[in-house]
Write a protein that holds these residues in place. Structure first.
Motif, short mmCIF file in Angstrom:
data_model
loop_
_atom_site.label_atom_id
_atom_site.label_comp_id
_atom_site.label_asym_id
_atom_site.label_seq_id
_atom_site.Cartn_x
_atom_site.Cartn_y
_atom_site.Cartn_z
N GLN A 73 0.83 -1.20 0.00
CA GLN A 73 0.00 0.00 0.00
C GLN A 73 0.87 1.26 0.00
N HIS A 74 1.89 1.25 0.85
CA HIS A 74 2.81 2.39 0.92
C HIS A 74 3.52 2.56 -0.42
N LEU A 75 3.91 1.45 -1.04
CA LEU A 75 4.60 1.50 -2.33
C LEU A 75 3.74 2.18 -3.38
N PHE A 76 2.49 1.79 -3.49
CA PHE A 76 1.62 2.39 -4.50
C PHE A 76 1.35 3.87 -4.19
N ASP A 77 1.29 4.22 -2.92
CA ASP A 77 1.15 5.64 -2.56
C ASP A 77 2.34 6.44 -3.08
N GLU A 78 3.54 5.88 -2.89
CA GLU A 78 4.75 6.56 -3.35
C GLU A 78 4.80 6.62 -4.87
N MET A 79 4.35 5.56 -5.53
CA MET A 79 4.32 5.56 -6.99
C MET A 79 3.37 6.64 -7.51
N ASP A 92 13.45 0.02 -12.49
CA ASP A 92 14.51 0.30 -11.53
C ASP A 92 14.00 1.13 -10.37
N SER A 93 13.21 2.18 -10.64
CA SER A 93 12.71 3.02 -9.54
C SER A 93 11.74 2.25 -8.65
N VAL A 94 10.96 1.33 -9.23
CA VAL A 94 10.05 0.52 -8.42
C VAL A 94 10.86 -0.41 -7.52
N GLU A 95 11.90 -1.06 -8.08
CA GLU A 95 12.74 -1.95 -7.27
C GLU A 95 13.42 -1.19 -6.14
N ARG A 96 13.94 -0.01 -6.45
CA ARG A 96 14.63 0.78 -5.42
C ARG A 96 13.65 1.28 -4.37
N SER A 97 12.43 1.62 -4.77
CA SER A 97 11.42 2.04 -3.80
C SER A 97 11.11 0.92 -2.82
N ILE A 98 10.97 -0.30 -3.33
CA ILE A 98 10.70 -1.45 -2.46
C ILE A 98 11.84 -1.65 -1.48
N GLN A 115 11.66 6.27 4.02
CA GLN A 115 10.23 6.05 4.16
C GLN A 115 9.45 6.76 3.05
N ASN A 116 10.11 7.62 2.31
CA ASN A 116 9.46 8.39 1.25
C ASN A 116 10.31 8.35 -0.02
N PRO A 117 10.33 7.21 -0.71
CA PRO A 117 11.14 7.12 -1.94
C PRO A 117 10.79 8.17 -2.97
N SER A 118 9.53 8.59 -3.02
CA SER A 118 9.12 9.59 -4.02
C SER A 118 9.90 10.88 -3.86
N ALA A 119 10.27 11.23 -2.61
CA ALA A 119 11.04 12.46 -2.38
C ALA A 119 12.43 12.35 -3.01
N VAL A 120 12.97 11.13 -3.05
CA VAL A 120 14.28 10.91 -3.66
C VAL A 120 14.18 11.00 -5.18
N PHE A 121 13.20 10.31 -5.75
CA PHE A 121 13.12 10.20 -7.21
C PHE A 121 12.62 11.48 -7.87
N THR A 122 12.07 12.42 -7.10
CA THR A 122 11.57 13.66 -7.69
C THR A 122 12.44 14.85 -7.32
N ALA A 123 13.59 14.61 -6.66
CA ALA A 123 14.49 15.69 -6.27
C ALA A 123 15.36 16.07 -7.46
N ASN A 124 14.93 17.03 -8.23
CA ASN A 124 15.63 17.41 -9.45
C ASN A 124 16.82 18.32 -9.15
N ILE A 125 17.99 17.98 -9.66
CA ILE A 125 19.17 18.82 -9.47
C ILE A 125 19.36 19.75 -10.66
N LEU A 126 19.25 19.19 -11.86
CA LEU A 126 19.60 19.93 -13.05
C LEU A 126 18.82 19.38 -14.23
N SER A 127 18.40 20.27 -15.13
CA SER A 127 17.72 19.85 -16.35
C SER A 127 18.44 20.45 -17.54
N ASN A 128 18.66 19.63 -18.55
CA ASN A 128 19.35 20.11 -19.75
C ASN A 128 18.84 19.35 -20.95
#
Length: 360
Positions: A73-79, A92-98, A115-128
């Motif tokens: 349940q927590h996984l799908f919330d983060e997804m 890869d992001s699903v495996e790392r979230s688990i 406890q909040n993988p989404s915060a990691v995967f959405t932390a944008n440093i740079l866009s080019n």
């Protein structure tokens, strides 16, 4: 006398099965949640073999033990949180979230980010050029955060963990935000099986292969057409470590790559180049030292010398943070186990040789 367990008591000993229904909002197509050909769902089913997971319409049903269901349940919330940012999910992001959620479940004292993988995967440093650079693991996120908080940061870990790449992304980000006026990238020109003198060309042409990985990363982060202009103006400098001697580096973001190939004297020389309003990131892998025999790596010694100095941080990454092919992490682990076995064998006391029959 044989005792029998009452049926009611036996029933209590069997863990109660729980069931949960997860409703996916209609704005998220199921293919974005479950993956093409249910690839994400297959990853989840493989990670939770004791759960019975079914998807029908926009509803996902999970049946099994309560702990597993809670994690799913927590996984799908983060997804869902990741998808809301417009960023697509990957296997890869699903495996790392688990993995992050399991770590948080097993260790309540684990960092909040696990406890909040989404915060990691959405932390944008740079866009080019439509491509975003961001951390992909919790340790990478902690490493990036440490660069923001400290003046000197050491990123230590095996190949493929993003040590140099993320540091360079932070350097470009700092330059674009006008926090610094220049970026200085440096590496020790230490031979790994080749001698500089035997390579063809001028000194710059001989050194170029050692600095090429830094140029390659720059091309991912800055418009390639602007790099020669920035280098000609001194805004970006890529040079061997020997060129740092005698300088004071102010208003700069300085990265020392492959630091395991520095001597203790070189490491001290480099760190004391730090000037006002500057930041230093040192990266290296202490398991891949190419120094000649008898020379101790400056990266190994510096951990003992500066470990307790304020505003200096050591970030350690592991094979779990490798973001190259999955085999790279397995290769790193296999070599680590081999090296540990060799060290243990060398340290083990040798058994005395039994005397020969003709010895008195």
């Amino acid at each position: 006398m044989t005792s029998t367990t009452p049926r009611a008591q036996r029933a209590q000993q069997v863990p109660a099965q729980a069931q949960a229904k997860i409703i996916i909002p209609e704005k998220h197509p199921m293919v974005s949640v479950l993956g093409a050909g249910d690839s994400f769902l297959k990853v989840i089913e493989k990670a939770f073999p004791d759960l019975d997971i079914h998807a029908r319409g926009n509803e996902i049903t999970a049946t099994g033990d309560r702990t597993g269901i809670r994690l799913v349940q927590h996984l799908f919330d983060e997804m869902m949180l990741v998808l809301r940012t417009g960023q697509p999910l990957t296997e890869d992001s699903v495996e790392r979230s688990i993995a992050m959620l399991r770590k948080a479940e097993e260790d309540p004292t684990s960092p909040e980010g696990s406890q909040n993988p989404s915060a990691v995967f959405t932390a944008n440093i740079l866009s080019n050029r439509g491509r975003s650079i961001r951390p992909k693991t919790l340790n990478q996120q902690n490493y990036v955060d440490a660069i923001d908080r400290h003046t000197i940061v050491f990123g230590i870990g095996p190949a493929g963990t993003g040590k140099t790449y993320l540091a360079m992304a932070k350097a470009v980000q700092a330059l674009q935000a006008k926090q610094v006026t220049r970026i200085i990238l440096t590496r020790p020109a230490v031979e790994a099986g080749e001698r500089l003198g035997f390579l063809p060309g001028t000194l710059y042409e001989k050194i170029d292969p050692y600095l090429r990985p830094l140029y390659d990363a720059l091309h991912d982060m800055i418009d390639p057409d602007s790099i020669p202009r920035l280098m000609a103006a001194g805004t970006i400098e890529v040079a061997p470590l020997a060129y740092m001697r005698g300088r004071t580096l102010n208003d700069a973001f300085i990265i020392l790559d492959e630091a395991q190939n520095t001597s203790a004297e070189q490491m001290k020389m480099f760190l004391t180049r730090l000037g006002f309003n500057s930041k230093i990131v040192v990266t290296g892998d202490v398991t891949q030292i190419d120094l000649p025999g008898g020379t101790t790596s400056g990266l190994k010694i510096v951990q003992e010398i500066l470990g307790d100095v304020e505003d200096i941080h050591f970030s350690r990454l592991t094979s779990q943070d490798v973001v190259r092919h999955k085999l790279v992490g397995k290769i790193v682990d296999a070599y680590g186990q081999y090296d540990a076995a060799q060290e243990n064998a060398a340290a083990a006391p040798r058994k005395p040789r039994p005397p020969r029959r003709n010895e008195s």
